[in-house]
Design a protein around this motif. Structure first.
Motif, mmCIF file in Angstrom:
data_model
loop_
_atom_site.group_PDB
_atom_site.id
_atom_site.type_symbol
_atom_site.label_atom_id
_atom_site.label_comp_id
_atom_site.label_asym_id
_atom_site.label_seq_id
_atom_site.Cartn_x
_atom_site.Cartn_y
_atom_site.Cartn_z
ATOM 1 N N ALA A 1 -5.079 2.982 -10.669
ATOM 2 C CA ALA A 1 -6.160 3.919 -10.978
ATOM 3 C C ALA A 1 -5.798 5.332 -10.529
ATOM 4 C CB ALA A 1 -7.455 3.460 -10.320
ATOM 5 N N LEU A 2 -5.158 5.441 -9.362
ATOM 6 C CA LEU A 2 -4.750 6.753 -8.871
ATOM 7 C C LEU A 2 -3.649 7.331 -9.745
ATOM 8 C CD1 LEU A 2 -4.892 9.010 -6.773
ATOM 9 C CD2 LEU A 2 -3.304 7.690 -5.359
ATOM 10 N N LEU A 3 -2.735 6.479 -10.173
ATOM 11 C CA LEU A 3 -1.606 6.933 -10.981
ATOM 12 C C LEU A 3 -2.067 7.602 -12.274
ATOM 13 C CD1 LEU A 3 1.501 6.975 -11.131
ATOM 14 C CD2 LEU A 3 1.392 4.729 -12.227
ATOM 15 N N THR A 4 -3.188 7.173 -12.788
ATOM 16 C CA THR A 4 -3.685 7.718 -14.056
ATOM 17 C C THR A 4 -4.776 8.771 -13.867
ATOM 18 O OG1 THR A 4 -5.258 5.882 -14.235
ATOM 19 C CG2 THR A 4 -3.121 5.600 -15.308
ATOM 20 N N ILE B 1 4.038 1.991 2.424
ATOM 21 C CA ILE B 1 5.118 2.913 2.084
ATOM 22 C C ILE B 1 4.586 4.343 2.039
ATOM 23 C CG2 ILE B 1 6.957 3.463 0.454
ATOM 24 C CD1 ILE B 1 6.726 0.612 -0.634
ATOM 25 N N ILE B 2 5.093 5.191 2.925
ATOM 26 C CA ILE B 2 4.818 6.622 2.862
ATOM 27 C C ILE B 2 5.820 7.239 1.896
ATOM 28 C CG2 ILE B 2 4.832 8.805 4.125
ATOM 29 C CD1 ILE B 2 4.174 7.275 6.646
ATOM 30 N N MET C 1 0.834 -1.205 0.000
ATOM 31 C CA MET C 1 0.000 0.000 0.000
ATOM 32 C C MET C 1 0.868 1.253 0.000
ATOM 33 S SD MET C 1 -2.685 1.224 2.957
ATOM 34 C CE MET C 1 -3.851 -0.108 2.608
ATOM 35 N N ALA C 2 0.571 2.192 -0.895
ATOM 36 C CA ALA C 2 1.177 3.521 -0.857
ATOM 37 C C ALA C 2 0.319 4.407 0.035
ATOM 38 C CB ALA C 2 1.256 4.105 -2.257
ATOM 39 N N LYS D 1 6.690 7.879 -8.343
ATOM 40 C CA LYS D 1 7.769 6.907 -8.210
ATOM 41 C C LYS D 1 7.297 5.640 -7.498
ATOM 42 C CE LYS D 1 11.624 9.086 -9.679
ATOM 43 N NZ LYS D 1 12.538 8.543 -10.716
ATOM 44 N N ILE D 2 6.464 5.818 -6.465
ATOM 45 C CA ILE D 2 6.139 4.689 -5.598
ATOM 46 C C ILE D 2 4.875 3.952 -6.013
ATOM 47 C CG2 ILE D 2 4.677 5.675 -3.786
ATOM 48 C CD1 ILE D 2 7.946 3.689 -3.272
#
Length: 235
Positions: A219-222, A188-189, A34-35, A195-196
């Motif tokens: 989905a968030l990345l795009t 991961i924070i 999880m980011a 990048k993450i």
């Protein structure tokens, strides 16, 4: 046996009488990463520190593989399977790289040579003191130390902060091998969302101590609108 590695339910926590988190509920399955994203001061570090047992718990529950660890002391949580890498890294600066790793090692698949294979720079510097390492090498050592605990869940607080681009690439490659290749679950924070997110399966965005987004990382990345609105990231 539960399918969930980690569950937090209506978690309220902070420092002393002050609450930072306001009812956080999340679930992370085994083998998933999880980011944890958000602007500065939104509660990201507080959430990870609360999972590690380092804040004041006000209400709600934390379960690790179905076991209630809400009232468990930090050292017992480490023994139960939580590996924590804080922003400060907390390596032993007066010990060698190898001593840093073996001093806290627990039985399991992550041993000295396997960890050195993941971080070749550390193998080259196994006899160097922690104080003799660069900032990037100290970050690698902090992650390697957490692996030597053989955790079920790895908590990383801004592992890329302040590192040179070449070191960022090396560390990202190692983290990808750890979470994708080895299947170790992690939260991961990171401020460098673009990048993450490719390394993660899921993403949560915090704002004012509450989750304002929870969903697939891809989905968030795009979604440029969400990234811009909550993280001030431009296309």
């Amino acid at each position: 046996m539960t399918d969930w590695l980690l569950e937090t339910t209506d978690l309220v926590a902070g420092y002393g009488e002050a609450s930072v988190l306001s009812g956080i509920s999340l679930k992370l399955a085994r083998g998933r990463t999880m980011a944890l994203l958000g602007r500065n001061g939104t509660g990201k570090t507080t959430l990870v520190d609360t999972i590690a047992g380092l804040t004041t718990h006000h209400s709600g529950t934390i379960r690790l593989v179905g076991e209630d660890i809400t009232r468990m002391r930090p050292e017992r949580r480490a023994g139960a399977g939580i590996g924590w890498v804080p922003q400060e890294r907390n390596i032993f600066r007066s010990l060698t790289v190898e001593e840093n790793l073996t001093a806290i090692a627990r039985p399991g698949p992550w041993g000295l040579e396997g960890t050195f294979a993941m971080f070749p720079r550390l193998k080259e510097r196994r006899g160097n003191l922690g104080s003799q390492l660069s900032g990037g090498e100290q970050q690698m050592l902090a992650v390697a130390r957490a692996l030597m605990l053989n955790p079920k869940l790895l908590l990383l607080d801004e592992p890329l902060e302040g590192l040179a681009p070449i070191i960022i690439d090396e560390l990202l490659s190692a983290l990808k091998a750890i979470v994708k290749g080895k299947g170790l679950s992690a939260i991961i924070i990171e401020q460098k969302a673009r990048k993450i997110l490719p390394l993660c399966d899921e993403a949560v965005i915090l704002d004012r101590g509450a989750a304002v987004y929870s969903g697939p990382s891809q989905a968030l990345l795009t979604d440029d609108d969400l990234l811009g609105r909550h993280l001030a990231i431009e296309r």
